[in-house]
Design a protein around this motif. Structure first.
Motif, PDB file in Angstrom:
ATOM      1  N   ARG A  10     -31.619  90.737  40.636  1.00 40.83           N
ATOM      2  CA  ARG A  10     -32.683  89.179  41.347  1.00 40.83           C
ATOM      3  C   ARG A  10     -33.880  88.567  40.987  1.00 40.83           C
ATOM      4  N   PRO A  11     -33.985  87.596  40.184  1.00 42.43           N
ATOM      5  CA  PRO A  11     -35.171  86.832  40.540  1.00 42.43           C
ATOM      6  C   PRO A  11     -36.392  86.509  41.349  1.00 42.43           C
ATOM      7  N   CYS A  12     -36.875  87.390  41.350  1.00 43.07           N
ATOM      8  CA  CYS A  12     -37.988  86.834  42.741  1.00 43.07           C
ATOM      9  C   CYS A  12     -39.808  86.562  42.576  1.00 43.07           C
ATOM     10  N   VAL A  13     -40.090  85.878  43.234  1.00 46.02           N
ATOM     11  CA  VAL A  13     -42.042  86.342  43.519  1.00 46.02           C
ATOM     12  C   VAL A  13     -42.482  87.170  44.217  1.00 46.02           C
ATOM     13  N   GLY A  14     -43.652  87.276  44.358  1.00 52.29           N
ATOM     14  CA  GLY A  14     -44.501  87.466  44.974  1.00 52.29           C
ATOM     15  C   GLY A  14     -46.003  87.385  45.348  1.00 52.29           C
ATOM     16  N   ILE A  15     -46.250  87.007  46.393  1.00 54.57           N
ATOM     17  CA  ILE A  15     -47.495  86.445  46.515  1.00 54.57           C
ATOM     18  C   ILE A  15     -48.465  87.282  47.519  1.00 54.57           C
ATOM     19  N   MET A  16     -49.536  87.762  47.325  1.00 57.69           N
ATOM     20  CA  MET A  16     -50.780  88.883  48.055  1.00 57.69           C
ATOM     21  C   MET A  16     -51.662  87.732  48.268  1.00 57.69           C
ATOM     22  N   LEU A  17     -51.726  86.819  49.287  1.00 57.88           N
ATOM     23  CA  LEU A  17     -52.215  85.926  49.874  1.00 57.88           C
ATOM     24  C   LEU A  17     -53.424  86.823  50.139  1.00 57.88           C
ATOM     25  N   LEU A  18     -55.069  86.525  50.075  1.00 58.38           N
ATOM     26  CA  LEU A  18     -56.018  87.178  49.823  1.00 58.38           C
ATOM     27  C   LEU A  18     -56.943  85.836  50.919  1.00 58.38           C
ATOM     28  N   SER A  19     -57.740  87.537  52.091  1.00 62.49           N
ATOM     29  CA  SER A  19     -58.640  85.534  52.657  1.00 62.49           C
ATOM     30  C   SER A  19     -60.016  85.928  52.362  1.00 62.49           C
ATOM     31  N   ALA A  44     -42.584  98.825  58.005  1.00 63.32           N
ATOM     32  CA  ALA A  44     -41.589  97.685  57.553  1.00 63.32           C
ATOM     33  C   ALA A  44     -43.416  96.217  57.220  1.00 63.32           C
ATOM     34  N   TRP A  45     -44.304  97.153  56.675  1.00 64.50           N
ATOM     35  CA  TRP A  45     -44.730  95.769  56.322  1.00 64.50           C
ATOM     36  C   TRP A  45     -44.890  95.299  55.277  1.00 64.50           C
ATOM     37  N   GLN A  46     -45.155  93.947  54.695  1.00 68.55           N
ATOM     38  CA  GLN A  46     -45.047  93.802  53.253  1.00 68.55           C
ATOM     39  C   GLN A  46     -45.578  92.717  53.624  1.00 68.55           C
ATOM     40  N   MET A  47     -46.047  91.261  52.113  1.00 66.57           N
ATOM     41  CA  MET A  47     -46.380  90.943  51.781  1.00 66.57           C
ATOM     42  C   MET A  47     -45.316  89.580  51.722  1.00 66.57           C
ATOM     43  N   PRO A  48     -45.390  88.359  51.718  1.00 66.24           N
ATOM     44  CA  PRO A  48     -44.776  87.443  51.333  1.00 66.24           C
ATOM     45  C   PRO A  48     -43.347  87.337  49.572  1.00 66.24           C
ATOM     46  N   GLN A  49     -42.517  87.131  49.917  1.00 66.95           N
ATOM     47  CA  GLN A  49     -41.753  87.402  48.281  1.00 66.95           C
ATOM     48  C   GLN A  49     -40.508  86.731  48.553  1.00 66.95           C
ATOM     49  N   GLY A  50     -40.308  86.741  48.162  1.00 66.77           N
ATOM     50  CA  GLY A  50     -38.324  85.563  48.257  1.00 66.77           C
ATOM     51  C   GLY A  50     -38.212  85.114  46.735  1.00 66.77           C
ATOM     52  N   GLY A 104     -31.199  95.014  42.375  1.00 73.82           N
ATOM     53  CA  GLY A 104     -32.718  95.347  42.832  1.00 73.82           C
ATOM     54  C   GLY A 104     -33.301  93.805  42.435  1.00 73.82           C
ATOM     55  N   GLN A 105     -35.113  93.688  42.517  1.00 82.80           N
ATOM     56  CA  GLN A 105     -35.431  91.921  42.153  1.00 82.80           C
ATOM     57  C   GLN A 105     -36.489  92.665  41.287  1.00 82.80           C
ATOM     58  N   THR A 106     -36.461  91.857  40.547  1.00 84.47           N
ATOM     59  CA  THR A 106     -37.539  91.744  39.621  1.00 84.47           C
ATOM     60  C   THR A 106     -38.614  90.178  39.956  1.00 84.47           C
ATOM     61  N   GLN A 107     -40.019  90.545  39.711  1.00 87.00           N
ATOM     62  CA  GLN A 107     -40.913  90.111  40.594  1.00 87.00           C
ATOM     63  C   GLN A 107     -42.063  89.581  40.160  1.00 87.00           C
ATOM     64  N   LYS A 108     -42.101  88.297  39.784  1.00 89.23           N
ATOM     65  CA  LYS A 108     -43.686  88.243  39.206  1.00 89.23           C
ATOM     66  C   LYS A 108     -44.419  87.688  40.264  1.00 89.23           C
ATOM     67  N   TRP A 109     -45.589  88.271  39.903  1.00 89.53           N
ATOM     68  CA  TRP A 109     -46.828  88.320  41.307  1.00 89.53           C
ATOM     69  C   TRP A 109     -47.853  87.161  40.980  1.00 89.53           C
ATOM     70  N   PHE A 110     -48.032  86.951  42.171  1.00 88.50           N
ATOM     71  CA  PHE A 110     -48.867  85.679  42.169  1.00 88.50           C
ATOM     72  C   PHE A 110     -50.680  85.789  43.430  1.00 88.50           C
ATOM     73  N   ALA A 111     -51.595  85.662  42.903  1.00 87.35           N
ATOM     74  CA  ALA A 111     -52.315  85.706  44.073  1.00 87.35           C
ATOM     75  C   ALA A 111     -53.263  84.343  44.672  1.00 87.35           C
ATOM     76  N   PHE A 112     -53.269  83.960  45.586  1.00 90.14           N
ATOM     77  CA  PHE A 112     -53.765  83.407  46.046  1.00 90.14           C
ATOM     78  C   PHE A 112     -55.463  83.194  46.743  1.00 90.14           C
ATOM     79  N   ARG A 113     -56.006  82.653  47.032  1.00 87.35           N
ATOM     80  CA  ARG A 113     -56.981  82.143  48.010  1.00 87.35           C
ATOM     81  C   ARG A 113     -56.277  81.577  49.255  1.00 87.35           C
ATOM     82  N   PHE A 114     -56.635  81.796  49.996  1.00 87.84           N
ATOM     83  CA  PHE A 114     -56.594  81.550  51.448  1.00 87.84           C
ATOM     84  C   PHE A 114     -57.876  80.949  51.919  1.00 87.84           C
ATOM     85  N   GLU A 115     -57.320  79.183  51.854  1.00 87.33           N
ATOM     86  CA  GLU A 115     -58.751  78.212  52.244  1.00 87.33           C
ATOM     87  C   GLU A 115     -58.522  77.630  53.376  1.00 87.33           C
TER      88      GLU A 115
END
Length: 175
Positions: A10-19, A44-50, A104-115
């Motif tokens: 399943r094509p999916c994205v993952g997001i690392m949101l950094l403080s 049971a913890w994870q970063m946002p994805q979908g 399963g999933q194949t994921q493209k991950w992005f890092a964002f800075r929380f502003e």
């Protein structure tokens, strides 16, 4: 049921949101409706994805998923992982997840800075209440702890994501 290795990912994205201080957002998954399985607080913890909608650009999907799960929109893109990372679901979950269509999933991950201000983060009414909440709790976490917080079958992906984005964890990095 076909052999799971015959199924696509399943094509999916993952997001690392950094403080601002370089820690990553993690949410504790809510128990799925109708599930009798207790949530293990240790994994049971994870970063946002979908999932990526058909024809949707992965970056647009990442911003949409982040907003849908957290209400966060005050972000700046700081990095995109160089590769797609995949994981296979355990055999018993293949039948239960996504109606057995994906292995399963194949994921493209992005890092964002929380502003924004932390008051923007609202996991109880994500996307203004248009979607069911994914998370029951959230916190900021150091990158080195992320792989140990996720379910075991996703751990290798988290190890790759942390390696790809570790240089961004320093406060002010990626600006």
């Amino acid at each position: 049921m076909p052999d799971r290795t015959d199924l696509p990912y399943r094509p999916c994205v993952g997001i690392m949101l950094l403080s601002r201080d370089g820690r990553a957002f993690v949410g504790q998954r809510r128990r799925q409706e109708g599930s009798t399985q207790p949530i293990d607080p240790d994994d049971a913890w994870q970063m946002p994805q979908g999932g990526i909608d058909e024809g949707e650009d992965p970056l647009a999907a990442a911003k949409r998923e982040l907003y849908e799960e957290t209400n966060v929109s005050s972000v700046s893109l700081i990095a995109e992982a160089p590769d797609w990372y995949a994981y296979d679901l355990p055999p018993d979950l293949v039948r239960k997840s996504w109606k057995g269509r994906w292995r399963g999933q194949t994921q493209k991950w992005f890092a964002f800075r929380f502003e924004g201000d932390e008051s923007e983060i609202d996991i109880d009414r994500p996307a203004g209440g248009a979607h069911k909440p994914e998370f029951g709790a959230w916190r900021w976490e150091t990158l080195d702890r992320l792989p140990g917080l996720i379910v075991a079958f996703k751990r290798p992906v988290y190890e790759q994501v942390v390696a790809a984005f570790a240089h961004l964890a320093a406060p002010g990095a990626g600006r």
